[in-house]
Scaffold this motif. Structure first.
Motif, PDB file in Angstrom:
ATOM      1  N   ASP A  18      10.662  26.642 -19.564  1.00  0.00           N
ATOM      2  CA  ASP A  18      11.691  27.687 -19.545  1.00  0.00           C
ATOM      3  C   ASP A  18      11.687  28.457 -20.868  1.00  0.00           C
ATOM      4  N   GLU A  19      12.560  29.440 -20.981  1.00  0.00           N
ATOM      5  CA  GLU A  19      12.530  30.310 -22.165  1.00  0.00           C
ATOM      6  C   GLU A  19      12.909  29.560 -23.444  1.00  0.00           C
ATOM      7  N   ILE A  20      13.653  28.481 -23.311  1.00  0.00           N
ATOM      8  CA  ILE A  20      14.023  27.710 -24.507  1.00  0.00           C
ATOM      9  C   ILE A  20      12.833  26.899 -25.011  1.00  0.00           C
ATOM     10  N   ASP A  21      12.047  26.359 -24.078  1.00  0.00           N
ATOM     11  CA  ASP A  21      10.889  25.536 -24.455  1.00  0.00           C
ATOM     12  C   ASP A  21       9.651  26.347 -24.817  1.00  0.00           C
ATOM     13  N   ALA A  22       9.610  27.612 -24.426  1.00  0.00           N
ATOM     14  CA  ALA A  22       8.372  28.390 -24.499  1.00  0.00           C
ATOM     15  C   ALA A  22       7.794  28.446 -25.916  1.00  0.00           C
ATOM     16  N   GLY A  23       8.628  28.556 -26.924  1.00  0.00           N
ATOM     17  CA  GLY A  23       8.123  28.645 -28.291  1.00  0.00           C
ATOM     18  C   GLY A  23       7.310  27.426 -28.682  1.00  0.00           C
ATOM     19  N   PHE A  24       7.748  26.266 -28.226  1.00  0.00           N
ATOM     20  CA  PHE A  24       7.027  25.022 -28.511  1.00  0.00           C
ATOM     21  C   PHE A  24       5.676  25.022 -27.803  1.00  0.00           C
ATOM     22  N   PHE A  25       5.671  25.295 -26.494  1.00  0.00           N
ATOM     23  CA  PHE A  25       4.428  25.197 -25.724  1.00  0.00           C
ATOM     24  C   PHE A  25       3.451  26.329 -26.038  1.00  0.00           C
ATOM     25  N   PHE A  44      16.190  20.805 -38.500  1.00  0.00           N
ATOM     26  CA  PHE A  44      15.158  20.847 -37.458  1.00  0.00           C
ATOM     27  C   PHE A  44      15.683  20.086 -36.252  1.00  0.00           C
ATOM     28  N   GLN A  45      15.281  20.503 -35.067  1.00  0.00           N
ATOM     29  CA  GLN A  45      15.647  19.731 -33.881  1.00  0.00           C
ATOM     30  C   GLN A  45      14.552  19.804 -32.833  1.00  0.00           C
ATOM     31  N   HIS A  46      14.428  18.703 -32.101  1.00  0.00           N
ATOM     32  CA  HIS A  46      13.504  18.633 -30.978  1.00  0.00           C
ATOM     33  C   HIS A  46      14.026  17.569 -30.030  1.00  0.00           C
ATOM     34  N   PRO A  47      13.996  17.774 -28.715  1.00  0.00           N
ATOM     35  CA  PRO A  47      13.452  18.937 -28.018  1.00  0.00           C
ATOM     36  C   PRO A  47      14.278  20.204 -28.255  1.00  0.00           C
ATOM     37  N   PRO A  48      13.683  21.359 -27.900  1.00  0.00           N
ATOM     38  CA  PRO A  48      14.368  22.633 -28.121  1.00  0.00           C
ATOM     39  C   PRO A  48      15.668  22.711 -27.325  1.00  0.00           C
ATOM     40  N   ARG A  49      16.632  23.369 -27.922  1.00  0.00           N
ATOM     41  CA  ARG A  49      17.923  23.569 -27.259  1.00  0.00           C
ATOM     42  C   ARG A  49      18.369  25.010 -27.482  1.00  0.00           C
ATOM     43  N   GLU A  50      19.398  25.380 -26.735  1.00  0.00           N
ATOM     44  CA  GLU A  50      19.901  26.742 -26.850  1.00  0.00           C
ATOM     45  C   GLU A  50      20.657  26.947 -28.161  1.00  0.00           C
ATOM     46  N   ALA A  51      21.284  25.872 -28.647  1.00  0.00           N
ATOM     47  CA  ALA A  51      22.064  25.976 -29.878  1.00  0.00           C
ATOM     48  C   ALA A  51      21.737  24.793 -30.786  1.00  0.00           C
ATOM     49  N   CYS A  52      22.075  24.928 -32.051  1.00  0.00           N
ATOM     50  CA  CYS A  52      21.855  23.850 -33.014  1.00  0.00           C
ATOM     51  C   CYS A  52      22.777  22.675 -32.683  1.00  0.00           C
ATOM     52  N   SER A  53      22.198  21.478 -32.593  1.00  0.00           N
ATOM     53  CA  SER A  53      23.009  20.313 -32.249  1.00  0.00           C
ATOM     54  C   SER A  53      23.824  19.817 -33.440  1.00  0.00           C
ATOM     55  N   THR A  54      23.577  20.361 -34.614  1.00  0.00           N
ATOM     56  CA  THR A  54      24.342  19.974 -35.805  1.00  0.00           C
ATOM     57  C   THR A  54      25.537  20.902 -36.037  1.00  0.00           C
ATOM     58  N   CYS A  55      25.295  22.226 -36.015  1.00  0.00           N
ATOM     59  CA  CYS A  55      26.385  23.168 -36.363  1.00  0.00           C
ATOM     60  C   CYS A  55      26.722  24.139 -35.230  1.00  0.00           C
ATOM     61  N   ARG A  56      26.028  24.018 -34.108  1.00  0.00           N
ATOM     62  CA  ARG A  56      26.267  24.835 -32.914  1.00  0.00           C
ATOM     63  C   ARG A  56      25.882  26.312 -33.067  1.00  0.00           C
ATOM     64  N   SER A  57      25.160  26.634 -34.118  1.00  0.00           N
ATOM     65  CA  SER A  57      24.684  28.008 -34.285  1.00  0.00           C
ATOM     66  C   SER A  57      23.652  28.338 -33.210  1.00  0.00           C
ATOM     67  N   PHE A  58      23.622  29.595 -32.794  1.00  0.00           N
ATOM     68  CA  PHE A  58      22.588  30.061 -31.874  1.00  0.00           C
ATOM     69  C   PHE A  58      21.421  30.689 -32.629  1.00  0.00           C
ATOM     70  N   ASP A  59      21.520  30.712 -33.948  1.00  0.00           N
ATOM     71  CA  ASP A  59      20.491  31.353 -34.783  1.00  0.00           C
ATOM     72  C   ASP A  59      19.376  30.348 -35.075  1.00  0.00           C
ATOM     73  N   LEU A  60      18.469  30.197 -34.115  1.00  0.00           N
ATOM     74  CA  LEU A  60      17.374  29.237 -34.220  1.00  0.00           C
ATOM     75  C   LEU A  60      16.054  29.985 -34.330  1.00  0.00           C
ATOM     76  N   ALA A  61      15.111  29.394 -35.047  1.00  0.00           N
ATOM     77  CA  ALA A  61      13.779  29.988 -35.173  1.00  0.00           C
ATOM     78  C   ALA A  61      12.749  28.880 -35.064  1.00  0.00           C
ATOM     79  N   TRP A  62      11.510  29.268 -34.802  1.00  0.00           N
ATOM     80  CA  TRP A  62      10.405  28.307 -34.717  1.00  0.00           C
ATOM     81  C   TRP A  62       9.747  28.190 -36.072  1.00  0.00           C
ATOM     82  N   GLN A  63       9.508  26.961 -36.491  1.00  0.00           N
ATOM     83  CA  GLN A  63       8.826  26.763 -37.769  1.00  0.00           C
ATOM     84  C   GLN A  63       7.661  25.795 -37.579  1.00  0.00           C
ATOM     85  N   GLN A  64       6.507  26.218 -38.060  1.00  0.00           N
ATOM     86  CA  GLN A  64       5.326  25.361 -37.975  1.00  0.00           C
ATOM     87  C   GLN A  64       5.472  24.194 -38.946  1.00  0.00           C
ATOM     88  N   ILE A  65       5.099  23.007 -38.478  1.00  0.00           N
ATOM     89  CA  ILE A  65       5.184  21.807 -39.307  1.00  0.00           C
ATOM     90  C   ILE A  65       3.793  21.200 -39.439  1.00  0.00           C
TER      91      ILE A  65
END
Ligand code: ZN
Length: 153
Positions: A18-25, A44-65
Protein backbone atom coordinates in the motif's frame (compact mmCIF):
# COMPACT_ATOMS: atom_id res chain seq x y z
CA UNK A 1 25.27 -19.70 0.66
CA UNK A 2 24.34 -20.63 -2.91
CA UNK A 3 23.69 -17.72 -5.25
CA UNK A 4 20.94 -19.48 -7.16
CA UNK A 5 18.68 -20.87 -4.44
CA UNK A 6 15.87 -18.63 -3.21
CA UNK A 7 15.70 -18.41 0.55
CA UNK A 8 11.92 -18.77 0.51
CA UNK A 9 9.55 -19.50 -2.40
CA UNK A 10 8.82 -16.65 -4.80
CA UNK A 11 5.10 -17.17 -4.21
CA UNK A 12 5.61 -15.50 -0.83
CA UNK A 13 6.61 -12.30 -2.63
CA UNK A 14 3.15 -11.96 -4.12
CA UNK A 15 1.54 -9.54 -1.71
CA UNK A 16 0.08 -6.09 -2.11
CA UNK A 17 2.02 -3.00 -1.11
CA UNK A 18 0.00 0.00 0.00
CA UNK A 19 1.01 3.66 -0.15
CA UNK A 20 2.36 3.59 3.41
CA UNK A 21 4.65 0.61 2.72
CA UNK A 22 5.71 1.68 -0.78
CA UNK A 23 8.73 3.73 0.33
CA UNK A 24 10.23 0.69 2.02
CA UNK A 25 9.66 -1.73 -0.87
CA UNK A 26 10.65 0.76 -3.59
CA UNK A 27 14.00 1.27 -1.84
CA UNK A 28 14.48 -2.51 -1.61
CA UNK A 29 14.19 -2.73 -5.40
CA UNK A 30 17.24 -0.44 -5.50
CA UNK A 31 19.02 -2.48 -2.83
CA UNK A 32 18.68 0.24 -0.24
CA UNK A 33 17.36 -0.35 3.26
CA UNK A 34 15.27 2.69 4.06
CA UNK A 35 12.90 3.08 6.98
CA UNK A 36 10.58 5.76 8.27
CA UNK A 37 11.92 8.53 10.45
CA UNK A 38 9.76 11.10 12.19
CA UNK A 39 10.73 14.62 11.17
CA UNK A 40 9.27 16.02 14.41
CA UNK A 41 10.90 13.84 17.11
CA UNK A 42 13.56 12.01 14.97
CA UNK A 43 12.38 8.53 16.01
CA UNK A 44 12.85 5.70 13.50
CA UNK A 45 10.01 3.23 13.19
CA UNK A 46 9.30 0.00 11.38
CA UNK A 47 7.01 -1.34 10.03
CA UNK A 48 5.85 1.85 8.28
CA UNK A 49 2.83 3.61 9.71
CA UNK A 50 0.72 6.59 8.82
CA UNK A 51 1.85 8.52 11.89
CA UNK A 52 4.77 8.48 14.31
CA UNK A 53 4.12 5.95 17.07
CA UNK A 54 6.08 8.11 19.52
CA UNK A 55 4.67 11.64 19.02
CA UNK A 56 1.79 11.04 16.56
CA UNK A 57 3.24 13.42 13.98
CA UNK A 58 2.31 12.80 10.35
CA UNK A 59 5.59 14.37 9.23
CA UNK A 60 7.47 11.19 8.32
CA UNK A 61 10.27 10.71 5.81
CA UNK A 62 12.31 7.78 4.49
CA UNK A 63 15.90 7.55 5.59
CA UNK A 64 18.47 5.13 4.26
CA UNK A 65 20.23 3.13 6.96
CA UNK A 66 23.47 1.13 6.86
CA UNK A 67 21.95 -2.36 6.50
CA UNK A 68 23.82 -3.79 9.44
CA UNK A 69 22.56 -4.77 12.86
CA UNK A 70 22.45 -7.44 15.53
CA UNK A 71 20.09 -10.34 16.07
CA UNK A 72 17.64 -9.44 18.83
CA UNK A 73 15.81 -12.77 18.79
CA UNK A 74 15.03 -15.62 16.42
CA UNK A 75 12.97 -18.70 15.76
CA UNK A 76 13.65 -21.65 13.48
CA UNK A 77 10.69 -22.92 11.46
CA UNK A 78 10.70 -26.69 10.94
CA UNK A 79 7.09 -27.43 10.02
CA UNK A 80 6.81 -28.26 6.29
CA UNK A 81 3.50 -26.66 5.42
CA UNK A 82 2.10 -25.03 2.26
CA UNK A 83 4.50 -23.12 0.02
CA UNK A 84 7.43 -23.44 2.44
CA UNK A 85 7.35 -27.25 2.59
CA UNK A 86 10.58 -27.58 0.58
CA UNK A 87 12.34 -24.73 2.38
CA UNK A 88 12.41 -25.86 6.01
CA UNK A 89 14.19 -25.40 8.23
CA UNK A 90 14.44 -21.64 7.81
CA UNK A 91 15.35 -19.00 10.35
CA UNK A 92 13.26 -15.95 11.22
CA UNK A 93 15.13 -13.17 12.99
CA UNK A 94 14.34 -9.80 14.50
CA UNK A 95 17.24 -7.46 13.76
CA UNK A 96 18.14 -4.42 15.84
CA UNK A 97 19.00 -2.07 12.98
CA UNK A 98 22.21 -0.06 13.33
CA UNK A 99 21.82 3.69 13.18
CA UNK A 100 18.14 3.74 14.15
CA UNK A 101 18.11 3.97 17.93
CA UNK A 102 16.36 0.63 18.30
CA UNK A 103 14.11 0.05 15.29
CA UNK A 104 13.77 -3.61 14.41
CA UNK A 105 13.10 -5.50 11.20
CA UNK A 106 11.75 -9.05 11.06
CA UNK A 107 13.51 -10.95 8.32
CA UNK A 108 15.45 -14.17 7.74
CA UNK A 109 18.99 -15.32 8.35
CA UNK A 110 20.30 -16.99 5.21
CA UNK A 111 23.09 -18.83 7.05
CA UNK A 112 22.40 -22.40 8.22
CA UNK A 113 19.95 -22.43 11.18
CA UNK A 114 22.56 -23.86 13.57
CA UNK A 115 24.63 -20.69 13.07
CA UNK A 116 22.01 -18.31 14.49
CA UNK A 117 22.85 -16.61 17.78
CA UNK A 118 21.24 -13.77 19.70
CA UNK A 119 23.54 -10.74 19.57
CA UNK A 120 25.32 -11.84 16.40
CA UNK A 121 26.28 -9.11 13.93
CA UNK A 122 24.45 -9.33 10.60
CA UNK A 123 24.30 -7.45 7.32
CA UNK A 124 21.63 -7.20 4.67
CA UNK A 125 21.63 -9.28 1.50
CA UNK A 126 19.10 -8.75 -1.25
CA UNK A 127 16.76 -11.50 -2.33
CA UNK A 128 15.36 -10.66 -5.78
CA UNK A 129 12.34 -12.91 -5.41
CA UNK A 130 10.51 -11.67 -8.51
CA UNK A 131 11.06 -8.90 -11.05
CA UNK A 132 8.84 -6.66 -8.92
CA UNK A 133 9.81 -7.70 -5.44
CA UNK A 134 13.18 -7.66 -3.73
CA UNK A 135 13.29 -8.39 -0.02
CA UNK A 136 16.00 -7.85 2.57
CA UNK A 137 17.45 -10.94 4.20
CA UNK A 138 20.46 -11.03 6.49
CA UNK A 139 23.66 -12.99 6.79
CA UNK A 140 26.13 -13.25 9.60
CA UNK A 141 28.68 -10.50 9.29
CA UNK A 142 32.26 -11.41 8.73
CA UNK A 143 33.90 -8.69 10.81
CA UNK A 144 37.19 -9.10 8.91
CA UNK A 145 35.67 -8.27 5.52
CA UNK A 146 32.50 -6.38 6.31
CA UNK A 147 30.56 -5.16 3.33
CA UNK A 148 26.91 -4.83 2.59
CA UNK A 149 24.59 -4.85 -0.33
CA UNK A 150 25.39 -8.18 -1.93
CA UNK A 151 22.87 -10.54 -3.47
CA UNK A 152 21.21 -13.65 -2.17
CA UNK A 153 20.89 -14.84 -5.75
ZN1 ZN B 1 7.64 11.55 16.22
Amino acid sequence: MPDTTPYLPAALAEFDVDEIDAGFFDACLEHRLSIQRCQTCSTFQHPPREACSTCRSFDLAWQQIPGTGTIYTYTIAHHPIGPVRDYVPYTVIAVDLDGTGGARLVSNLVDPPEAVQIGAAVEVVWDEMTSERTLPRFRLRDESSASSGSHVR
